[in-house]
Design a protein around this motif. Structure first.
Motif, PDB file in Angstrom:
ATOM      1  N   THR A 197       0.830  -1.190   0.000  1.00 40.71           N
ATOM      2  CA  THR A 197       0.000   0.000   0.000  1.00 40.71           C
ATOM      3  C   THR A 197       0.873   1.252   0.000  1.00 40.71           C
ATOM      4  O   THR A 197       1.723   1.430   0.856  1.00 40.71           O
ATOM      5  CB  THR A 197      -0.920   0.019   1.241  1.00 40.71           C
ATOM      6  OG1 THR A 197      -1.721  -1.155   1.235  1.00 40.71           O
ATOM      7  CG2 THR A 197      -1.799   1.253   1.241  1.00 40.71           C
ATOM      8  N   GLY A 198       0.668   2.103  -0.986  1.00 38.20           N
ATOM      9  CA  GLY A 198       1.414   3.349  -1.083  1.00 38.20           C
ATOM     10  C   GLY A 198       2.656   3.262  -1.934  1.00 38.20           C
ATOM     11  O   GLY A 198       3.234   4.304  -2.274  1.00 38.20           O
ATOM     12  N   ALA A 199       3.117   2.038  -2.295  1.00 34.77           N
ATOM     13  CA  ALA A 199       4.357   1.920  -3.069  1.00 34.77           C
ATOM     14  C   ALA A 199       4.190   2.507  -4.465  1.00 34.77           C
ATOM     15  O   ALA A 199       5.059   3.241  -4.951  1.00 34.77           O
ATOM     16  CB  ALA A 199       4.780   0.454  -3.150  1.00 34.77           C
ATOM     17  N   ALA A 200       3.065   2.204  -5.126  1.00 33.47           N
ATOM     18  CA  ALA A 200       2.829   2.733  -6.466  1.00 33.47           C
ATOM     19  C   ALA A 200       2.721   4.259  -6.438  1.00 33.47           C
ATOM     20  O   ALA A 200       3.229   4.949  -7.329  1.00 33.47           O
ATOM     21  CB  ALA A 200       1.557   2.118  -7.058  1.00 33.47           C
ATOM     22  N   VAL A 201       2.075   4.784  -5.399  1.00 32.44           N
ATOM     23  CA  VAL A 201       1.946   6.230  -5.271  1.00 32.44           C
ATOM     24  C   VAL A 201       3.318   6.873  -5.060  1.00 32.44           C
ATOM     25  O   VAL A 201       3.632   7.910  -5.655  1.00 32.44           O
ATOM     26  CB  VAL A 201       1.005   6.575  -4.096  1.00 32.44           C
ATOM     27  CG1 VAL A 201       1.038   8.062  -3.793  1.00 32.44           C
ATOM     28  CG2 VAL A 201      -0.414   6.140  -4.410  1.00 32.44           C
ATOM     29  N   ALA A 202       4.153   6.267  -4.213  1.00 33.70           N
ATOM     30  CA  ALA A 202       5.486   6.811  -3.950  1.00 33.70           C
ATOM     31  C   ALA A 202       6.339   6.824  -5.216  1.00 33.70           C
ATOM     32  O   ALA A 202       7.015   7.820  -5.513  1.00 33.70           O
ATOM     33  CB  ALA A 202       6.174   5.998  -2.854  1.00 33.70           C
ATOM     34  N   TRP A 203       6.305   5.727  -5.974  1.00 33.53           N
ATOM     35  CA  TRP A 203       7.059   5.683  -7.224  1.00 33.53           C
ATOM     36  C   TRP A 203       6.525   6.702  -8.228  1.00 33.53           C
ATOM     37  O   TRP A 203       7.310   7.385  -8.906  1.00 33.53           O
ATOM     38  CB  TRP A 203       7.002   4.270  -7.818  1.00 33.53           C
ATOM     39  CG  TRP A 203       8.016   3.345  -7.241  1.00 33.53           C
ATOM     40  CD1 TRP A 203       7.823   2.388  -6.285  1.00 33.53           C
ATOM     41  CD2 TRP A 203       9.400   3.284  -7.580  1.00 33.53           C
ATOM     42  NE1 TRP A 203       8.990   1.738  -5.991  1.00 33.53           N
ATOM     43  CE2 TRP A 203       9.990   2.261  -6.781  1.00 33.53           C
ATOM     44  CE3 TRP A 203      10.198   3.988  -8.468  1.00 33.53           C
ATOM     45  CZ2 TRP A 203      11.346   1.949  -6.856  1.00 33.53           C
ATOM     46  CZ3 TRP A 203      11.560   3.672  -8.542  1.00 33.53           C
ATOM     47  CH2 TRP A 203      12.107   2.658  -7.746  1.00 33.53           C
ATOM     48  N   ALA A 204       5.215   6.803  -8.325  1.00 34.18           N
ATOM     49  CA  ALA A 204       4.624   7.753  -9.270  1.00 34.18           C
ATOM     50  C   ALA A 204       4.991   9.190  -8.908  1.00 34.18           C
ATOM     51  O   ALA A 204       5.282  10.011  -9.789  1.00 34.18           O
ATOM     52  CB  ALA A 204       3.103   7.582  -9.302  1.00 34.18           C
ATOM     53  N   LEU A 205       5.000   9.509  -7.607  1.00 31.57           N
ATOM     54  CA  LEU A 205       5.353  10.866  -7.191  1.00 31.57           C
ATOM     55  C   LEU A 205       6.823  11.160  -7.488  1.00 31.57           C
ATOM     56  O   LEU A 205       7.163  12.263  -7.952  1.00 31.57           O
ATOM     57  CB  LEU A 205       5.066  11.039  -5.698  1.00 31.57           C
ATOM     58  CG  LEU A 205       5.391  12.413  -5.107  1.00 31.57           C
ATOM     59  CD1 LEU A 205       4.636  13.508  -5.841  1.00 31.57           C
ATOM     60  CD2 LEU A 205       5.064  12.447  -3.627  1.00 31.57           C
ATOM     61  N   GLY A 206       7.699  10.190  -7.218  1.00 30.86           N
ATOM     62  CA  GLY A 206       9.112  10.388  -7.539  1.00 30.86           C
ATOM     63  C   GLY A 206       9.338  10.601  -9.022  1.00 30.86           C
ATOM     64  O   GLY A 206      10.110  11.491  -9.429  1.00 30.86           O
ATOM     65  N   ILE A 207       8.656   9.806  -9.847  1.00 28.46           N
ATOM     66  CA  ILE A 207       8.787   9.954 -11.301  1.00 28.46           C
ATOM     67  C   ILE A 207       8.184  11.283 -11.751  1.00 28.46           C
ATOM     68  O   ILE A 207       8.696  11.935 -12.682  1.00 28.46           O
ATOM     69  CB  ILE A 207       8.114   8.763 -12.011  1.00 28.46           C
ATOM     70  CG1 ILE A 207       8.874   7.471 -11.689  1.00 28.46           C
ATOM     71  CG2 ILE A 207       8.055   8.983 -13.515  1.00 28.46           C
ATOM     72  CD1 ILE A 207       8.184   6.216 -12.210  1.00 28.46           C
TER      73      ILE A 207
END
Length: 637
Positions: free
Chosen positions: A476-486
């Motif tokens: 939970t939250g990993a996809a969001v964290a990667w998307a925000l970094g990108i």
């Protein structure tokens, strides 16, 4: 491992210290400061912070050298761009009604070290900004008296020819800084009353200029014979927008004062919106009448408004304009001195800065030590330094703070809401509770399974799970964290292409277009990935519309404007950051109040963290935990 080298566990704990978050305590309203500021007080603070010397100097400079009569379009676009950042501040100020502004917003969402660096840059921004306004105030008053003050000082003390120092010590600028500090130290009510007075005079003078200016308007000054409405074209309008953007810097004083607002959840967003609207209206209307009164190419950049009335035969109006400009500069100076010690107070209260600055006077209920110390520093800068070379340095600190606040909005929206009374455990993203008996475990596990069926912030929207289920396979939250970094990385790449692509990089046309398309597509894809995840929705506080689009556009705009700054500005910025890192690692990280929360992590064996597995797996995980706890020394049934 070699003797004397830190272990991997020590390095991991050290990195955790750098990124630890301040608990988001949204419901806390108690404070050692006095909640005495109304919506009107906050609005006039914001107007005073934005409508200052820029109105009397910036309009003429941009109109003559960059945009012509289209300067009003530049101000309009800059106001819309500033609105993106202002909305981010409004949501945070309403949701976290504590002093600290960008520093606090970064602390609750990004991490401790990043928050300290943002606060460190904001301190320098307010110091240099206040000193620059004090020198502008002194110079304007000196010009009214035909530079007699400067001539007297130079004749008695001589002219200095030292790099980074002024040609002569400006005692008047230092004096006005000390006087303003004395008034601000008397309390928020006194500061607010002074700001009300100066802001009212300034707004009346602005209204006078607009009315008389439209009476004296000559539409012929916008005709093709005089160069037309936009003589420098679209590029001139955009260049003017980049300069005009800094005219709206100052609304963050409202967020910095939210801890002293009577009703911050409602007053802070309303005050930011109204003050930004008033400032935008003032800049647009004044620039309109200025270019209608006299041809844009004949403006005097140093005193465009006063000179315009003088050339139209209304020399008496020039004295009114001078009085309005001095009042406007006073409001900016008061806003800087009002905000600066409160940022220092917030950092000191968290243990990241020296504790003496966290002391609040028992009668006035303001951080009087911070006001006096930084007021003296501001006066010292205004007395000795040549601030013309440092003015551009203000921009990079402000834009960096805007970027971090916009990023923090995205982080906060996709975080799981904190549990009442357990802010330290909220960051785990799972339900946690202290256990008492095995039957309690069964009830809590059942509640956890029901909660898992509901969509939480950071999880994929239920309607999209059949189509985008691969995004839900991560934690939970990993996809969001990667998307925000990108998203941030692609914004930097897109900004570099837009700013340097055709000139500095010397790319062929196809290479420029290819980089532009790739960066733009990655930026949009990261936006889409963020958009398909569930967000927090609160009914009792203001929230920005169109998240993540609105903060993402603010991030991109701020990065583009930062990339347009000179390399000397970036060099000074890096040096100041290195000094800040020395202060943080030498004092802040060891005295942080978050160190007191770390012992709670040692007792996490007393808590059950419910995984997302089945009920049987959870019960099996609970039973050994309860047995192990019973075997610990000092544990009782």
């Amino acid at each position: 491992m070699a003797q004397g080298l830190p272990s991997t566990a020590c390095l991991a704990r050290f990195c955790q210290k750098l990124n630890r978050l301040k608990p988001l305590e949204e419901s806390r309203m108690e404070t050692s400061l006095r909640r005495c500021l109304s919506t009107l007080d906050l609005t006039l603070l914001g107007v005073g912070g934005m409508v200052g010397s820029g109105l009397y100097v910036l309009t003429g400079t941009v109109a003559k050298d960059m945009a012509g009569p289209a300067v009003l379009v530049s101000f309009l676009v800059a106001a819309v761009a500033s609105l993106l950042a202002a909305l981010c501040y409004a949501e945070f100020g309403a949701r976290v009604p504590r002093t600290g502004s960008a520093y606090l917003f970064t602390y609750v969402s990004m991490g401790e070290m990043w928050a300290f660096l943002i606060g460190w840059n904001v301190l320098l921004e307010y110091l240099i900004g206040g000193a620059a306004v004090a020198r502008a105030w002194s110079g304007y008053l000196d010009a009214i008296f035909n530079h007699s003050i400067r001539n007297f000082t130079e004749s008695h003390l001589g002219v200095w020819q030292v790099p980074f120092l002024a040609h002569y010590p400006d005692f008047l600028a230092a004096g006005i800084s000390l006087v303003a500090s004395a008034f601000v130290s008397c309390g928020a009510r006194v500061s607010s009353w002074l700001n009300h007075t100066f802001s009212a005079i300034s707004l009346i003078v602005i209204l006078f200029m607009i009315v008389l200016g439209f009476i004296l308007a000559r539409p012929h000054n916008w005709s093709p014979e005089e160069g037309g409405f936009a003589p420098f074209g679209f590029s001139g309008i955009m260049a003017g927008t980049a300069t005009c953007f800094y005219a709206f810097v100052g609304f963050d004083v409202i967020a910095a004062s939210s801890e002293e607002a009577q009703n911050p959840r409602w007053a802070v967003p309303m005050a930011i919106a109204i003050s930004l609207g008033l400032a935008a209206g003032a800049y647009i209307l004044v620039s309109t009448v200025l270019t209608l009164m006299v041809p844009w190419h004949s403006l005097d950049p140093d005193s465009a408004l006063a000179d315009a009335f003088y050339r139209r035969g209304y020399s008496w109006a020039g004295f009114i304009v001078a009085a309005g400009s001095i009042c406007a500069m006073n409001t900016v100076l008061l806003s800087n001195l009002f905000s600066l010690p409160r940022i220092v107070y917030a950092m000191a209260a968290d243990g990241l800065f020296f504790q003496v600055f966290a002391r609040v006077h028992p009668r006035t209920q303001v951080p009087v030590v911070g006001i006096l110390v930084f007021g003296v520093l501001m006066a010292f800068l205004a007395l000795l330094l040549d601030l013309e070379a440092l003015v551009q340095f203000l921009s990079i600190g402000t834009l960096l703070a805007y970027t971090f606040v916009a990023t923090s909005i995205i982080v906060l929206r996709f975080q799981k809401a904190s549990l009442p009374g357990s802010p330290c455990l909220a960051s785990t993203g799972r339900t946690a509770k202290k256990y008492d008996s095995f039957s309690d475990h069964i009830q809590l596990v059942s509640a956890a399974e029901k909660e898992d069926l509901m969509s939480e912030p950071g999880q994929l929207r239920p309607a999209l799970r059949p189509f985008l289920g691969f995004l839900d396979r991560c934690n939970t939250g990993a996809a969001v964290a990667w998307a925000l970094g990108i998203l941030v990385a692609s914004a930097i790449s897109l900004g570099c292409v837009l700013v340097f692509g055709n000139s500095d990089l010397h790319l062929p046309q196809w290479g420029y277009v290819l980089l532009l398309v790739i960066s733009g597509v990655v930026f949009l894809l990261s936006l889409l990935v963020l958009g398909v995840h569930q967000q927090q929705h609160k009914q009792d506080t203001f929230q920005i519309p169109l998240v993540p689009l609105t903060p993402a556009l603010s991030i991109l705009l701020n990065i583009c404007l930062m990339l347009k700054l000179s390399y000397l500005t970036w060099l000074r910025f890096v040096i100041w950051l290195l000094i800040g890192l020395a202060v943080y690692f030498g004092y802040g990280i060891w005295h942080s109040k978050e160190n007191q929360r770390e012992p709670l992590e040692l007792t996490t064996s007393q808590y059950v963290i419910f995984p997302s597995g089945s009920l049987e797996e959870t019960v099996q995980a609970v039973q050994p935990a309860s047995q192990a706890a019973a075997q610990e020394p000092g544990c009782t049934e």
